[in-house]
Design a protein around this motif. Structure first.
Motif, mmCIF file in Angstrom:
data_model
loop_
_atom_site.group_PDB
_atom_site.id
_atom_site.type_symbol
_atom_site.label_atom_id
_atom_site.label_comp_id
_atom_site.label_asym_id
_atom_site.label_seq_id
_atom_site.Cartn_x
_atom_site.Cartn_y
_atom_site.Cartn_z
ATOM 1 N N ALA A 129 -14.067 -23.059 -72.862
ATOM 2 C CA ALA A 129 -15.332 -23.103 -72.127
ATOM 3 C C ALA A 129 -15.182 -22.647 -70.680
ATOM 4 O O ALA A 129 -16.157 -22.218 -70.057
ATOM 5 N N SER A 130 -13.984 -22.739 -70.119
ATOM 6 C CA SER A 130 -13.765 -22.372 -68.714
ATOM 7 C C SER A 130 -13.361 -20.917 -68.530
ATOM 8 O O SER A 130 -13.159 -20.473 -67.394
ATOM 9 N N LEU A 131 -13.205 -20.182 -69.614
ATOM 10 C CA LEU A 131 -12.794 -18.784 -69.508
ATOM 11 C C LEU A 131 -13.940 -17.934 -68.970
ATOM 12 O O LEU A 131 -15.116 -18.226 -69.207
ATOM 13 N N PRO A 132 -13.626 -16.865 -68.244
ATOM 14 C CA PRO A 132 -14.683 -15.996 -67.721
ATOM 15 C C PRO A 132 -15.382 -15.237 -68.844
ATOM 16 O O PRO A 132 -14.813 -15.011 -69.909
ATOM 17 N N SER A 133 -16.618 -14.852 -68.575
ATOM 18 C CA SER A 133 -17.398 -14.086 -69.537
ATOM 19 C C SER A 133 -17.461 -12.627 -69.108
ATOM 20 O O SER A 133 -17.769 -12.321 -67.949
ATOM 21 N N LEU A 134 -17.174 -11.750 -70.043
ATOM 22 C CA LEU A 134 -17.231 -10.318 -69.735
ATOM 23 C C LEU A 134 -18.671 -9.836 -69.575
ATOM 24 O O LEU A 134 -18.910 -8.757 -69.036
ATOM 25 N N GLU A 135 -19.632 -10.637 -70.063
ATOM 26 C CA GLU A 135 -21.036 -10.279 -69.913
ATOM 27 C C GLU A 135 -21.570 -10.614 -68.525
ATOM 28 O O GLU A 135 -22.633 -10.132 -68.141
ATOM 29 N N GLN A 136 -20.832 -11.446 -67.778
ATOM 30 C CA GLN A 136 -21.238 -11.842 -66.432
ATOM 31 C C GLN A 136 -20.112 -11.485 -65.455
ATOM 32 O O GLN A 136 -19.184 -12.270 -65.250
ATOM 33 N N PRO A 137 -20.139 -10.305 -64.867
ATOM 34 C CA PRO A 137 -19.064 -9.902 -63.947
ATOM 35 C C PRO A 137 -18.938 -10.850 -62.767
ATOM 36 O O PRO A 137 -19.926 -11.446 -62.315
ATOM 37 N N SER A 138 -17.708 -11.002 -62.281
ATOM 38 C CA SER A 138 -17.488 -11.809 -61.081
ATOM 39 C C SER A 138 -18.178 -11.179 -59.884
ATOM 40 O O SER A 138 -18.717 -11.876 -59.023
ATOM 41 N N GLN A 139 -18.133 -9.865 -59.825
ATOM 42 C CA GLN A 139 -18.823 -9.145 -58.769
ATOM 43 C C GLN A 139 -19.035 -7.704 -59.194
ATOM 44 O O GLN A 139 -18.354 -7.197 -60.085
ATOM 45 N N VAL A 140 -19.992 -7.070 -58.553
ATOM 46 C CA VAL A 140 -20.274 -5.658 -58.767
ATOM 47 C C VAL A 140 -20.233 -4.972 -57.407
ATOM 48 O O VAL A 140 -20.785 -5.495 -56.427
ATOM 49 N N VAL A 141 -19.573 -3.838 -57.347
ATOM 50 C CA VAL A 141 -19.467 -3.091 -56.102
ATOM 51 C C VAL A 141 -20.245 -1.799 -56.245
ATOM 52 O O VAL A 141 -20.084 -1.066 -57.235
ATOM 53 N N VAL A 142 -21.090 -1.519 -55.262
ATOM 54 C CA VAL A 142 -21.939 -0.329 -55.263
ATOM 55 C C VAL A 142 -21.474 0.597 -54.143
ATOM 56 O O VAL A 142 -21.394 0.190 -52.978
ATOM 57 N N LYS A 143 -21.170 1.815 -54.493
ATOM 58 C CA LYS A 143 -20.763 2.825 -53.505
ATOM 59 C C LYS A 143 -21.996 3.629 -53.106
ATOM 60 O O LYS A 143 -22.677 4.218 -53.950
ATOM 61 N N VAL A 144 -22.287 3.650 -51.787
ATOM 62 C CA VAL A 144 -23.451 4.367 -51.256
ATOM 63 C C VAL A 144 -22.965 5.676 -50.653
ATOM 64 O O VAL A 144 -21.849 5.763 -50.121
ATOM 65 N N ASP A 145 -23.802 6.704 -50.707
ATOM 66 C CA ASP A 145 -23.376 8.028 -50.250
ATOM 67 C C ASP A 145 -23.175 8.110 -48.743
ATOM 68 O O ASP A 145 -22.505 9.018 -48.248
ATOM 69 N N SER A 146 -23.745 7.190 -47.962
ATOM 70 C CA SER A 146 -23.584 7.213 -46.514
ATOM 71 C C SER A 146 -23.848 5.810 -45.959
ATOM 72 O O SER A 146 -24.664 5.057 -46.505
ATOM 73 N N THR A 147 -23.153 5.471 -44.883
ATOM 74 C CA THR A 147 -23.391 4.169 -44.252
ATOM 75 C C THR A 147 -24.816 4.072 -43.703
ATOM 76 O O THR A 147 -25.327 2.963 -43.519
ATOM 77 N N ASN A 148 -25.451 5.218 -43.453
ATOM 78 C CA ASN A 148 -26.825 5.202 -42.945
ATOM 79 C C ASN A 148 -27.828 4.686 -43.971
ATOM 80 O O ASN A 148 -28.935 4.266 -43.613
ATOM 81 N N HIS A 149 -27.436 4.716 -45.266
ATOM 82 C CA HIS A 149 -28.354 4.282 -46.320
ATOM 83 C C HIS A 149 -27.972 2.924 -46.906
ATOM 84 O O HIS A 149 -28.600 2.479 -47.874
ATOM 85 N N VAL A 150 -26.938 2.299 -46.358
ATOM 86 C CA VAL A 150 -26.478 1.023 -46.911
ATOM 87 C C VAL A 150 -27.565 -0.050 -46.809
ATOM 88 O O VAL A 150 -27.840 -0.783 -47.766
ATOM 89 N N ALA A 151 -28.187 -0.152 -45.644
ATOM 90 C CA ALA A 151 -29.225 -1.180 -45.452
ATOM 91 C C ALA A 151 -30.395 -0.964 -46.402
ATOM 92 O O ALA A 151 -30.949 -1.923 -46.959
ATOM 93 N N GLU A 152 -30.762 0.297 -46.615
ATOM 94 C CA GLU A 152 -31.889 0.608 -47.510
ATOM 95 C C GLU A 152 -31.567 0.213 -48.942
ATOM 96 O O GLU A 152 -32.375 -0.443 -49.623
ATOM 97 N N VAL A 153 -30.371 0.597 -49.418
ATOM 98 C CA VAL A 153 -29.979 0.255 -50.785
ATOM 99 C C VAL A 153 -29.805 -1.251 -50.939
ATOM 100 O O VAL A 153 -30.182 -1.842 -51.960
ATOM 101 N N ASP A 154 -29.257 -1.888 -49.923
ATOM 102 C CA ASP A 154 -29.070 -3.336 -49.969
ATOM 103 C C ASP A 154 -30.411 -4.061 -50.143
ATOM 104 O O ASP A 154 -30.521 -5.021 -50.918
ATOM 105 N N GLU A 155 -31.431 -3.597 -49.452
ATOM 106 C CA GLU A 155 -32.751 -4.213 -49.551
ATOM 107 C C GLU A 155 -33.332 -4.045 -50.957
ATOM 108 O O GLU A 155 -33.953 -4.982 -51.514
ATOM 109 N N LEU A 156 -33.134 -2.874 -51.559
ATOM 110 C CA LEU A 156 -33.634 -2.640 -52.915
ATOM 111 C C LEU A 156 -32.932 -3.542 -53.930
ATOM 112 O O LEU A 156 -33.562 -4.057 -54.872
ATOM 113 N N ILE A 157 -31.631 -3.742 -53.748
ATOM 114 C CA ILE A 157 -30.877 -4.595 -54.681
ATOM 115 C C ILE A 157 -31.313 -6.046 -54.541
ATOM 116 O O ILE A 157 -31.423 -6.783 -55.530
ATOM 117 N N ARG A 158 -31.577 -6.476 -53.320
ATOM 118 C CA ARG A 158 -32.020 -7.860 -53.108
ATOM 119 C C ARG A 158 -33.362 -8.136 -53.793
ATOM 120 O O ARG A 158 -33.653 -9.278 -54.171
#
Length: 465
Positions: free
Chosen positions: A276-305
């Motif tokens: 029961a304590s084992l991790p689930s592959l259906e629920q990732p511990s974290q997801v990392v998103v690579k954005v094409d430019s730091t100028n668009h990070v805030a915009e993409v972050d808002e959409l994900i939220r």
């Protein structure tokens, strides 16, 4: 008079008063060298800190953490949400990671080590600036990709025991301790070899237990250990300019999801009570998103939220550190300016004394038709030349100081990877800055003596002489 004439007169006076010129130039040299070293010190700290931050914190990436599933619908990282994130504008790549815990392994029969197992899409590694030193992410479902630290510090049990004993018995021998620590930095050839993972649920945090042990060491003592052979399909390249301590302290093995599922099944078989304590592959511990430019990070972050996901990026940390770096530069630059100000006092005194010593010369020049402006220019040009001479010496002196500091740091820094060829450095723009303040100090210091000299009464000066 032409400016070239002022320059010739100034150089002639500097040559005539060698001792005074040397003392004044020395004061400016020390002051300008101080401000160059001070600004370089602040710049080096900022550069080194930003470099370290760049290895740990990516400003063009957004990390999505698994939310509290009890906090409402849509808080989890579901496959449908991941597909929506991949379709967002300015998103280059998306990779999910599931932490499977720590595992021991053996390779070549006797060599042992430990790695942190992480399930992910191996093909996505290259999109997140991971370069392969050997192999590729397409090694098959039974292949793992090791990072740069996982292939270091791999040796047999006897070598490990002898090393530990020598470190305990010779704690005061700095040279021997250094050599023994370097064993952790020695890479071992693992590419295309079969490594045996020891799988179990004995250690805190879902670890696999020490290699070679028959049980996992649980409180109940009932968990079994099983072995799973896997093939090393690739080894990641060391990040450019990564500090040594970051390399040999970071041991990770990336496994494809198909192999991760087999690992979890083996762990369930080894200890059914902990299933029961084992991790689930259906629920990732974290997801990392690579954005094409730091100028668009805030915009993409808002959409994900807006998808009811918990996100984090490092833009605020970068802005915070940039503000701290500005304060550091101001502090060290202010210290250098204060030293230069103190040095300018000696120039004012020396140039003022020079006006008294040259009263007859000034009087004769006035009788011959020199006006007040020309007299002032003569003294100001002379003090400016003094600033140029002192600034040039200060540049040479600052390089000597920086070289000496680097030599001391590299000599007594200690520890693997702690010494770098150039901890403190002088950027190209700092040298003109140091020269500017040196000349400015000379000019400002020569204003009062110049005004004093221009007010000298010609007849009185000639009679007194």
């Amino acid at each position: 008079m032409k400016w070239s004439d002022y320059g010739k007169l100034g150089l002639d006076q500097l040559r005539r008063r060698k001792v005074v010129t040397a003392l004044c130039a020395m004061g400016i040299a020390i002051g300008s060298a101080s401000i160059i070293v001070a600004v370089a010190f602040g710049e080096s700290i900022a550069h080194y800190s930003e470099k370290q931050m760049g290895h740990y914190l990516k400003t063009d990436e957004i990390t999505i953490y698994r939310g509290d599933e009890g906090g409402g619908a849509g808080r989890g990282l579901t496959k449908s949400k991941l597909e929506v994130i991949r379709s967002l504008p300015h998103v280059k790549a998306v990779a999910s990671f599931v932490e499977l815990g720590e595992a021991g392994f053996t390779i070549d029969g006797s060599k042992t080590g430990r790695v942190q197992l992480i399930a992910t899409e191996l093909e996505a590694l290259t999109a997140f600036e991971h370069e392969f030193a050997q192999g590729s992410p397409n090694g098959g479902s039974n292949a793992v990709v090791l990072n740069y630290g996982a292939v270091r510090g791999v040796f047999d049990e006897r070598t490990s025991q002898v090393r530990s004993r020598l470190m305990q018995e010779n704690g005061g021998d700095r040279a021997l301790q250094q050599q023994l620590r370097l064993m952790d930095t020695m890479p071992y050839a693992m590419y295309r070899k079969t490594m045996i993972l020891q799988v179990g649920d004995g250690e805190q945090g879902g670890g696999m237990g020490p290699p070679g042990s028959g049980t996992s060491g649980t409180a109940a003592g009932t968990a079994k250990r099983v072995e799973l052979p896997v093939r090393v399909g690739g080894v990641l390249k060391i990040p450019e300019e990564a500090p040594e301590y970051m390399i040999w302290n970071n041991k990770q093995a990336y496994v494809p999801y198909e192999l991760a599922a087999r690992l979890l099944e083996l762990r369930k078989a080894a200890n059914p009570a902990a299933a029961a304590s084992l991790p689930s592959l259906e629920q990732p511990s974290q997801v990392v998103v690579k954005v094409d430019s730091t100028n668009h990070v805030a915009e993409v972050d808002e959409l994900i939220r807006k998808l009811n996901l918990n996100t984090q990026n490092n833009l605020h940390r970068k802005e915070q550190m940039n503000g701290e770096f500005v304060i550091i530069r101001l502090i060290f630059g202010g210290a250098g300016l204060f030293i230069l100000f103190v040095a300018s006092i000696s120039i004012v005194v020396a140039m003022t004394m020079s006006t008294y010593q040259r009263r007859r010369q000034i009087g004769i020049m006035k009788v011959l038709g020199a006006n007040l402006k020309q007299i002032r220019h003569m003294f100001i040009v002379e003090s400016a030349l003094l600033g140029v001479l002192g600034g040039s010496c200060g540049i040479v002196l600052s390089h000597w100081v920086v070289w000496g500091i680097n030599a001391v740091i590299n000599r007594f820094g200690g520890g693997p990877g702690s010494g770098e060829p150039e901890i403190l450095f002088i950027s190209w723009w700092i040298l003109p800055l140091g020269m500017f303040f040196a000349v400015l100090t000379g000019v400002l210091s020569g204003i009062y003596p110049a005004v004093k000299a221009s007010r000298t009464d010609a007849l009185t000066a000639i009679k007194r002489e």
